[in-house]
Design a protein around this motif. Sequence first.
Motif, short mmCIF file in Angstrom:
data_model
loop_
_atom_site.label_atom_id
_atom_site.label_comp_id
_atom_site.label_asym_id
_atom_site.label_seq_id
_atom_site.Cartn_x
_atom_site.Cartn_y
_atom_site.Cartn_z
N MET A 206 0.85 -1.20 0.00
CA MET A 206 0.00 0.00 0.00
C MET A 206 0.89 1.25 0.00
SD MET A 206 -3.18 0.60 2.62
CE MET A 206 -2.23 0.01 4.01
N MET A 207 0.54 2.22 -0.85
CA MET A 207 1.34 3.45 -0.96
C MET A 207 0.45 4.68 -0.92
SD MET A 207 4.11 2.56 -3.95
CE MET A 207 5.53 3.32 -3.21
N LEU A 208 0.94 5.74 -0.26
CA LEU A 208 0.29 7.04 -0.25
C LEU A 208 1.37 8.07 -0.57
CD1 LEU A 208 -2.19 8.83 0.32
CD2 LEU A 208 -1.52 8.85 2.73
N ILE A 209 1.25 8.72 -1.74
CA ILE A 209 2.33 9.57 -2.22
C ILE A 209 1.78 10.96 -2.58
CG2 ILE A 209 4.11 9.89 -4.00
CD1 ILE A 209 4.25 6.85 -4.27
N ILE A 210 2.31 11.98 -1.91
CA ILE A 210 2.01 13.35 -2.33
C ILE A 210 2.89 13.67 -3.53
CG2 ILE A 210 2.18 15.80 -1.71
CD1 ILE A 210 1.74 15.04 1.19
N THR A 211 2.28 14.05 -4.63
CA THR A 211 3.05 14.46 -5.80
C THR A 211 2.23 15.41 -6.67
OG1 THR A 211 4.33 13.70 -7.72
CG2 THR A 211 2.33 12.47 -7.21
N HIS A 212 2.96 16.32 -7.35
CA HIS A 212 2.35 17.18 -8.37
C HIS A 212 2.97 16.87 -9.72
CE1 HIS A 212 0.72 19.34 -5.00
NE2 HIS A 212 1.90 19.72 -4.58
N ASN A 213 3.82 15.82 -9.77
CA ASN A 213 4.55 15.54 -11.01
C ASN A 213 3.63 14.87 -12.02
OD1 ASN A 213 6.31 13.67 -12.79
ND2 ASN A 213 7.73 15.18 -11.97
#
Length: 579
Positions: A206-213
């Motif tokens: 399980m992954m939770l990633i903040i990104t704007h890319n």
Amino acid sequence: MIKVDNLSYSFPQKDLYNKISFTLEDGQHCAFIGTSGSGKSTLIDIIMDPERYMFDGKLEMDPNCRIGYVSQFSQLEKTKETTVFEYIGEEFIKLQNEITSICTEMETSSDIDTLLEKYQQALDAFEAIGGDDFESNINKKLNLANLIKLKDLMISELSGGEFKLIQVIKEMLNSPDLMIMDEPDVFLDFENLNSLRNLINSHKGMMLIITHNRYLLNHCFNKIIHLENKELQEFDGRYIDYNFSLLQTKIELQELAAEDDKEIERNEILVKKLRHIATNDSNTAKGRALRRRVKIQERLEERRIKTPFVDIKQPNIRLSTFNKIEETIALKVNDYSVAFNEMLLENVNFEIKSTDKVALIGSNGTGKTTLLREIFKNNRDSIEINNEVEVAYLSQVQGEILNESNTILEEFFHAGFETSGDIKSYISNYGFEEEVLEQKIGSLSGGEKNILQLAKVSASKANMLLLDEPTSHLDTYSQIALEKAIENYKGAILMISHDYYSIVNCMDYVLIIEDKTIRKMSMRKFRKMIYANHFDKDYLEIEEKKKSVETKIALALKDTDFELAKILSEELEELIKLL
């Protein structure tokens, strides 16, 4: 499973969340998006350490849930005297040594039962993180990230981008139940960004990633959670499909809002007529009719379409210049060289005209930032800047340009503004409300600091801008606003960037650093290079067509031509299928 239910949380200065809810399940790779300063990093902090925060609502997760975390602000440990392999395998090596030590102790100790218990605990912990194959797993991850060549190097020898990927590998190999990353892509060059994509897509948990890319968003996620204006919505599926769903909602809601506006306008005319009659006629029936009509107007205003995910604030970035000079050479670099421990750039030559918009690209650690800083300082014979050129600089090290102990008001008084009213009026265009003007800059998010830098650069009205990773930390709406501002800017720009989209969307050509020198590359060749190394065939052409259709939809909505917007959205859907 992680479950957030009706969670609300406030800072003293502002409310962040209003009864937000979402779930994360095993195997989901979730992108966490939203405008800068909306509270994404704070929500991650709450998930990682809920005891520190006083919030309303529920956060349900297994108390034994192991979380792996990569911060957006992790710094390279220059003094760390350990190899890359030892750094990644630190937890495994520690448990392995503990097991060996217990076995040695067993040979001479009489308290075998206690040691057997310790041995079993250490062995269970070792097996829980996949210890039996840890050397092989480290090699696999390094190969996947194209970093196997770094295995025996010291940590202190890595570039910042390489170290960020090594941190990601280390956290992944410790087999967390939940892997959290806060903008892991910031400042990664093209190759390292591709490596990050491979690492994310290879991870089974399980992954939770903040990104704007935009590259990662389009290639890595099967769930989106979007935090905007204190509310949150979740979407099971790809980012590109989520964006299309938002656009369709916008078309539908704007059509309804246009009908509401017409009804409000008609009602306003009636209210004015009745008010005029009531002031000239004391008839109580006329007064009652006016009051009824005013109440109808209030109800219409209350029900007017409002949605936090359609009315997203986009900063109004304007890159202004005092004096546009005639086309001439703005910057000339002759036989420029720079070295630290080793030669970075040698006998570099190039020139930039007064209206050129140029991207400076190259791998992490090749001297791009050093060159930009030295152009800004302009104290070397190898750098010539035209006397009519005024230069402004945006740094990737935000504290270099912004004094983080200042409030926003203080920062802009120092930048030459004369009244707080002038500052309030100017800074509101960039999305900063009056209540945050007394806030310390150090308390802002990374994206808000970069927007503030852009506001400060623009206020200088320089006719040549040196921009070092200006899209870093910016949300996608701000990135698009910046691209428009660059397109409309009348001066010269030299911009360091690893963002494909920003380069393709608004640069004239590229200066690429290779083998300690710089060569000029046309946009056509740059695009071809990007295709070959990073994209499937025709990907960027389809992206270009998609952008063109989205622009046409925006114009149709502006003209309230909803039928055309619906036809164009069908065309957009077909392009999305190709992606």
